[in-house]
Design an enzyme around this catalytic site. Structure first.
Site, PDB file in Angstrom:
ATOM      1  N   SER A 137       0.821  -1.230   0.000  1.00 42.38           N
ATOM      2  CA  SER A 137       0.000   0.000   0.000  1.00 42.38           C
ATOM      3  C   SER A 137       0.850   1.272   0.000  1.00 42.38           C
ATOM      4  O   SER A 137       1.805   1.407   0.763  1.00 42.38           O
ATOM      5  CB  SER A 137      -0.914   0.008   1.235  1.00 42.38           C
ATOM      6  OG  SER A 137      -1.574   1.250   1.314  1.00 42.38           O
ATOM      7  N   SER A 195      -0.604   4.146   0.650  1.00 42.10           N
ATOM      8  CA  SER A 195      -1.368   5.119   1.445  1.00 42.10           C
ATOM      9  C   SER A 195      -0.557   5.742   2.580  1.00 42.10           C
ATOM     10  O   SER A 195      -0.656   6.957   2.803  1.00 42.10           O
ATOM     11  CB  SER A 195      -2.647   4.478   1.984  1.00 42.10           C
ATOM     12  OG  SER A 195      -3.490   4.176   0.911  1.00 42.10           O
ATOM     13  N   LYS A 233     -13.696  -3.937   1.966  1.00 41.25           N
ATOM     14  CA  LYS A 233     -14.656  -2.850   1.695  1.00 41.25           C
ATOM     15  C   LYS A 233     -16.110  -3.306   1.819  1.00 41.25           C
ATOM     16  O   LYS A 233     -16.946  -2.568   2.324  1.00 41.25           O
ATOM     17  CB  LYS A 233     -14.416  -2.270   0.294  1.00 41.25           C
ATOM     18  CG  LYS A 233     -13.072  -1.561   0.156  1.00 41.25           C
ATOM     19  CD  LYS A 233     -12.930  -0.956  -1.229  1.00 41.25           C
ATOM     20  CE  LYS A 233     -11.535  -0.477  -1.492  1.00 41.25           C
ATOM     21  NZ  LYS A 233     -11.361   0.182  -2.783  1.00 41.25           N
ATOM     22  N   ALA A 266     -16.629  -6.330 -12.999  1.00 45.44           N
ATOM     23  CA  ALA A 266     -17.875  -6.427 -12.224  1.00 45.44           C
ATOM     24  C   ALA A 266     -17.568  -6.665 -10.758  1.00 45.44           C
ATOM     25  O   ALA A 266     -18.429  -7.114 -10.007  1.00 45.44           O
ATOM     26  CB  ALA A 266     -18.758  -7.539 -12.787  1.00 45.44           C
ATOM     27  N   GLY A 267     -16.353  -6.376 -10.341  1.00 38.64           N
ATOM     28  CA  GLY A 267     -15.973  -6.547  -8.933  1.00 38.64           C
ATOM     29  C   GLY A 267     -16.271  -5.268  -8.153  1.00 38.64           C
ATOM     30  O   GLY A 267     -17.054  -4.414  -8.586  1.00 38.64           O
ATOM     31  N   GLY A 268     -15.624  -5.136  -6.990  1.00 42.45           N
ATOM     32  CA  GLY A 268     -15.886  -4.001  -6.103  1.00 42.45           C
ATOM     33  C   GLY A 268     -15.585  -2.666  -6.761  1.00 42.45           C
ATOM     34  O   GLY A 268     -16.374  -1.717  -6.639  1.00 42.45           O
ATOM     35  N   ASN A 288     -17.836  -7.857 -18.778  1.00 40.93           N
ATOM     36  CA  ASN A 288     -17.079  -8.621 -17.784  1.00 40.93           C
ATOM     37  C   ASN A 288     -16.817 -10.030 -18.303  1.00 40.93           C
ATOM     38  O   ASN A 288     -17.564 -10.556 -19.123  1.00 40.93           O
ATOM     39  CB  ASN A 288     -17.839  -8.691 -16.455  1.00 40.93           C
ATOM     40  CG  ASN A 288     -16.969  -9.235 -15.342  1.00 40.93           C
ATOM     41  OD1 ASN A 288     -15.861  -8.741 -15.137  1.00 40.93           O
ATOM     42  ND2 ASN A 288     -17.422 -10.256 -14.640  1.00 40.93           N
ATOM     43  N   THR A 303     -16.877 -12.933 -16.568  1.00 42.87           N
ATOM     44  CA  THR A 303     -17.817 -13.934 -16.079  1.00 42.87           C
ATOM     45  C   THR A 303     -19.238 -13.378 -16.167  1.00 42.87           C
ATOM     46  O   THR A 303     -19.567 -12.376 -15.510  1.00 42.87           O
ATOM     47  CB  THR A 303     -17.484 -14.307 -14.613  1.00 42.87           C
ATOM     48  OG1 THR A 303     -16.121 -14.717 -14.580  1.00 42.87           O
ATOM     49  CG2 THR A 303     -18.376 -15.408 -14.089  1.00 42.87           C
ATOM     50  N   TYR A 332      -2.327   0.986 -11.527  1.00 44.94           N
ATOM     51  CA  TYR A 332      -1.220   1.960 -11.581  1.00 44.94           C
ATOM     52  C   TYR A 332       0.152   1.316 -11.393  1.00 44.94           C
ATOM     53  O   TYR A 332       1.168   1.977 -11.534  1.00 44.94           O
ATOM     54  CB  TYR A 332      -1.423   3.081 -10.549  1.00 44.94           C
ATOM     55  CG  TYR A 332      -1.650   2.582  -9.143  1.00 44.94           C
ATOM     56  CD1 TYR A 332      -2.933   2.437  -8.649  1.00 44.94           C
ATOM     57  CD2 TYR A 332      -0.579   2.241  -8.323  1.00 44.94           C
ATOM     58  CE1 TYR A 332      -3.157   1.967  -7.370  1.00 44.94           C
ATOM     59  CE2 TYR A 332      -0.790   1.769  -7.044  1.00 44.94           C
ATOM     60  CZ  TYR A 332      -2.082   1.632  -6.575  1.00 44.94           C
ATOM     61  OH  TYR A 332      -2.291   1.154  -5.305  1.00 44.94           O
TER      62      TYR A 332
HETATM   63  P1  NAP Z   1     -12.262  -7.661  -7.677  1.00 43.48           P
HETATM   64  O1  NAP Z   1     -13.453  -7.318  -6.874  1.00 43.48           O
HETATM   65  O2  NAP Z   1     -11.463  -8.863  -7.357  1.00 43.48           O
HETATM   66  O3  NAP Z   1     -12.754  -7.789  -9.241  1.00 43.48           O
HETATM   67  C1  NAP Z   1     -11.854  -8.179 -10.234  1.00 43.48           C
HETATM   68  C2  NAP Z   1     -12.480  -7.976 -11.611  1.00 43.48           C
HETATM   69  O4  NAP Z   1     -11.456  -8.241 -12.579  1.00 43.48           O
HETATM   70  C3  NAP Z   1     -13.626  -8.925 -11.925  1.00 43.48           C
HETATM   71  O5  NAP Z   1     -14.553  -8.252 -12.749  1.00 43.48           O
HETATM   72  C4  NAP Z   1     -12.910 -10.032 -12.708  1.00 43.48           C
HETATM   73  O6  NAP Z   1     -13.759 -10.699 -13.608  1.00 43.48           O
HETATM   74  C5  NAP Z   1     -11.920  -9.220 -13.503  1.00 43.48           C
HETATM   75  N1  NAP Z   1     -10.751  -9.972 -13.955  1.00 43.48           N
HETATM   76  C6  NAP Z   1      -9.769 -10.510 -13.200  1.00 43.48           C
HETATM   77  N2  NAP Z   1      -8.832 -11.068 -13.978  1.00 43.48           N
HETATM   78  C7  NAP Z   1      -9.242 -10.867 -15.272  1.00 43.48           C
HETATM   79  C8  NAP Z   1      -8.692 -11.223 -16.540  1.00 43.48           C
HETATM   80  N3  NAP Z   1      -7.529 -11.886 -16.645  1.00 43.48           N
HETATM   81  N4  NAP Z   1      -9.353 -10.844 -17.659  1.00 43.48           N
HETATM   82  C9  NAP Z   1     -10.515 -10.154 -17.565  1.00 43.48           C
HETATM   83  N5  NAP Z   1     -11.089  -9.816 -16.391  1.00 43.48           N
HETATM   84  C10 NAP Z   1     -10.460 -10.163 -15.259  1.00 43.48           C
HETATM   85  O7  NAP Z   1     -11.206  -6.464  -7.691  1.00 43.48           O
HETATM   86  P2  NAP Z   1     -11.509  -4.904  -7.516  1.00 43.48           P
HETATM   87  O8  NAP Z   1     -11.385  -4.511  -6.105  1.00 43.48           O
HETATM   88  O9  NAP Z   1     -12.771  -4.616  -8.253  1.00 43.48           O
HETATM   89  O10 NAP Z   1     -10.256  -4.258  -8.293  1.00 43.48           O
HETATM   90  C11 NAP Z   1     -10.147  -4.327  -9.695  1.00 43.48           C
HETATM   91  C12 NAP Z   1      -8.935  -3.532 -10.169  1.00 43.48           C
HETATM   92  O11 NAP Z   1      -9.097  -2.143  -9.877  1.00 43.48           O
HETATM   93  C13 NAP Z   1      -7.639  -3.971  -9.489  1.00 43.48           C
HETATM   94  O12 NAP Z   1      -6.638  -3.969 -10.476  1.00 43.48           O
HETATM   95  C14 NAP Z   1      -7.383  -2.882  -8.476  1.00 43.48           C
HETATM   96  O13 NAP Z   1      -6.005  -2.729  -8.231  1.00 43.48           O
HETATM   97  C15 NAP Z   1      -7.938  -1.658  -9.209  1.00 43.48           C
HETATM   98  N6  NAP Z   1      -8.358  -0.581  -8.297  1.00 43.48           N
HETATM   99  C16 NAP Z   1      -7.707   0.614  -8.381  1.00 43.48           C
HETATM  100  C17 NAP Z   1      -8.075   1.656  -7.561  1.00 43.48           C
HETATM  101  C18 NAP Z   1      -7.370   2.971  -7.664  1.00 43.48           C
HETATM  102  O14 NAP Z   1      -7.534   3.822  -6.767  1.00 43.48           O
HETATM  103  N7  NAP Z   1      -6.618   3.220  -8.708  1.00 43.48           N
HETATM  104  C19 NAP Z   1      -9.118   1.496  -6.628  1.00 43.48           C
HETATM  105  C20 NAP Z   1      -9.776   0.261  -6.573  1.00 43.48           C
HETATM  106  C21 NAP Z   1      -9.369  -0.777  -7.413  1.00 43.48           C
HETATM  107  P3  NAP Z   1     -14.606 -12.009 -13.194  1.00 43.48           P
HETATM  108  O15 NAP Z   1     -15.926 -11.502 -12.684  1.00 43.48           O
HETATM  109  O16 NAP Z   1     -14.687 -12.727 -14.452  1.00 43.48           O
HETATM  110  O17 NAP Z   1     -13.812 -12.732 -12.137  1.00 43.48           O
END
Ligand code: NAP
Length: 321
Positions: free
Chosen positions: A43, A45, A100, A162-164, A185, A187, A261
């Site tokens: 992190s 932060s 979260k 479609a995640g968080g 997405n 899945t 990032y």
């Molecule tokens: P999460 O809840 O685990 O969701 C992951 C998502 O990525 C799901 O939609 C998953 O699809 C998809 N995925 C994973 N591997 C994949 C692949 N190889 N090809 C296509 N889709 C794939 O994670 P999250 O918390 O939403 O975070 C997602 C991303 O956003 C991470 O990279 C995180 O670092 C970034 N993020 C950045 C910030 C920022 O401030 N810059 C803030 C939050 C998150 P399925 O449904 O098919 O599993």
């Protein structure tokens, strides 16, 4: 077990990773903020917040005594940890993966910014417990405007994931009245669940969903011309990860915002650059959600702390690369 020595000064404290066992023995009398995650060592932060706290002390000397640290807390321990953080006098907490959504049902008061999303990333101390906020959407909207000069309001948006993170982004796009929202997405079931979640929030904004497979087909004419593409998947976290969509299939995208990032340039961003599409990574989003959280805890204006946080985040990233 004795509590590990807490070093003096924000710069040193941010090097450590504390655990639940450390929290149980916490006896630090100076005010503390913390980020909780599992894992958490990566992190940025603490570096961002401590840099901002130090600088803001010129305006508000009380901030000089506040330290921001990180805690590695397992998801199954969050229920025990949150009241402990409160009883030990912590001023505020940030939550990252996987906390979260779990924390949402564990706290007593939820700000409207978080209730529609169903997830919190910022907790503010109240007399009796924690109040939850979500600053991720603000971070996204501010970063998209700052980096790509695009407003979410009135934009056609193609959101991948479609995640968080995607859920927070989708709610923000709808709350800011985007013109249309197309969800993609890997899945299908997760895609449908997100669409269902958004149904009541969308009001007049049309929401479409497209399977990732169909994006590889030549005809994606159902997707508007000039979309803003937002990648909210983890595809790209490893440099070898393929881009989650092929931008060539889209008609003149207005820009590509990748929430990732680290690495600083994903394959999706690389392709955008090759096609002459404006693109940026997610570091500014991280910074703006952090600056808003600090504002919630301390009233330090996010417009003043964000540039300092960005510099600190860049320096920290340069050290770990
Ligand atoms: P999460 O809840 O685990 O969701 C992951 C998502 O990525 C799901 O939609 C998953 O699809 C998809 N995925 C994973 N591997 C994949 C692949 N190889 N090809 C296509 N889709 C794939 O994670 P999250 O918390 O939403 O975070 C997602 C991303 O956003 C991470 O990279 C995180 O670092 C970034 N993020 C950045 C910030 C920022 O401030 N810059 C803030 C939050 C998150 P399925 O449904 O098919 O599993």
């Amino acid at each position: 077990m004795p509590m590990p020595e807490i070093p003096n000064g924000q710069a040193m404290a941010q090097e450590l990773v504390y655990t639940l066992a450390d929290l149980k023995h916490w006896n630090k009398s100076t005010p503390t903020l913390a980020v909780l995650g599992f894992p958490i060592a990566h992190s940025l932060s603490p570096m961002m917040h401590n840099a901002a706290l130090q600088s803001e002390a010129r305006h508000n000397p009380r901030l000089e005594t506040i330290t921001y640290v990180r805690f590695e807390i397992k998801p199954e321990d969050l229920k025990e940890a949150l009241p402990l953080f409160h009883s030990k006098g912590f001023l505020g907490l940030n939550l990252t993966v996987p906390h979260k959504v779990i924390a949402f049902s564990l706290i007593e008061k939820i700000d409207p910014s978080a209730s529609l999303i169903g997830a919190v990333n910022t907790l503010r101390r109240t007399q009796s417990g924690w109040e939850g906020f979500n600053t991720d959407g603000y971070g996204l909207a501010t970063a998209v405007k700052e980096s790509l000069d695009i407003e979410l309001t009135d934009s056609n948006i193609l959101l991948i994931g479609a995640g968080g993170a995607a859920r927070g982004a989708a709610v923000e796009c709808l709350m800011r009245k985007c013109r249309s929202l197309t969800l993609v997405n890997r899945t299908a079931q997760n895609l449908e669940e997100l669409k269902m979640h958004l149904k009541g929030i969308a009001k007049e904004v049309p929401i479409n969903s497209v399977s990732q497979v169909s994006l590889l087909e030549p005809d994606v004419s159902g997707i508007a011309r000039g979309v803003l593409v937002i990648n909210a998947t983890s595809a790209g976290l490893k440099p070898s990860d393929l881009a989650p969509i092929d931008l060539v299939r889209l008609r003149e995208p207005a820009g590509v915002f990748d929430m990732i990032y680290n690495p600083p340039k994903t394959q999706l961003m690389q392709q955008a650059e090759e096609l002459g599409i404006l693109t940026t990574n997610g570091l500014t989003m991280l910074v703006h959600q952090g600056a808003k959280a600090l504002e919630i805890w301390t009233d330090a204006p996010s417009s003043r702390t964000a540039p300092l946080m960005l510099r600190a985040a860049r320096e920290a990233l340069a050290l770990i690369r």
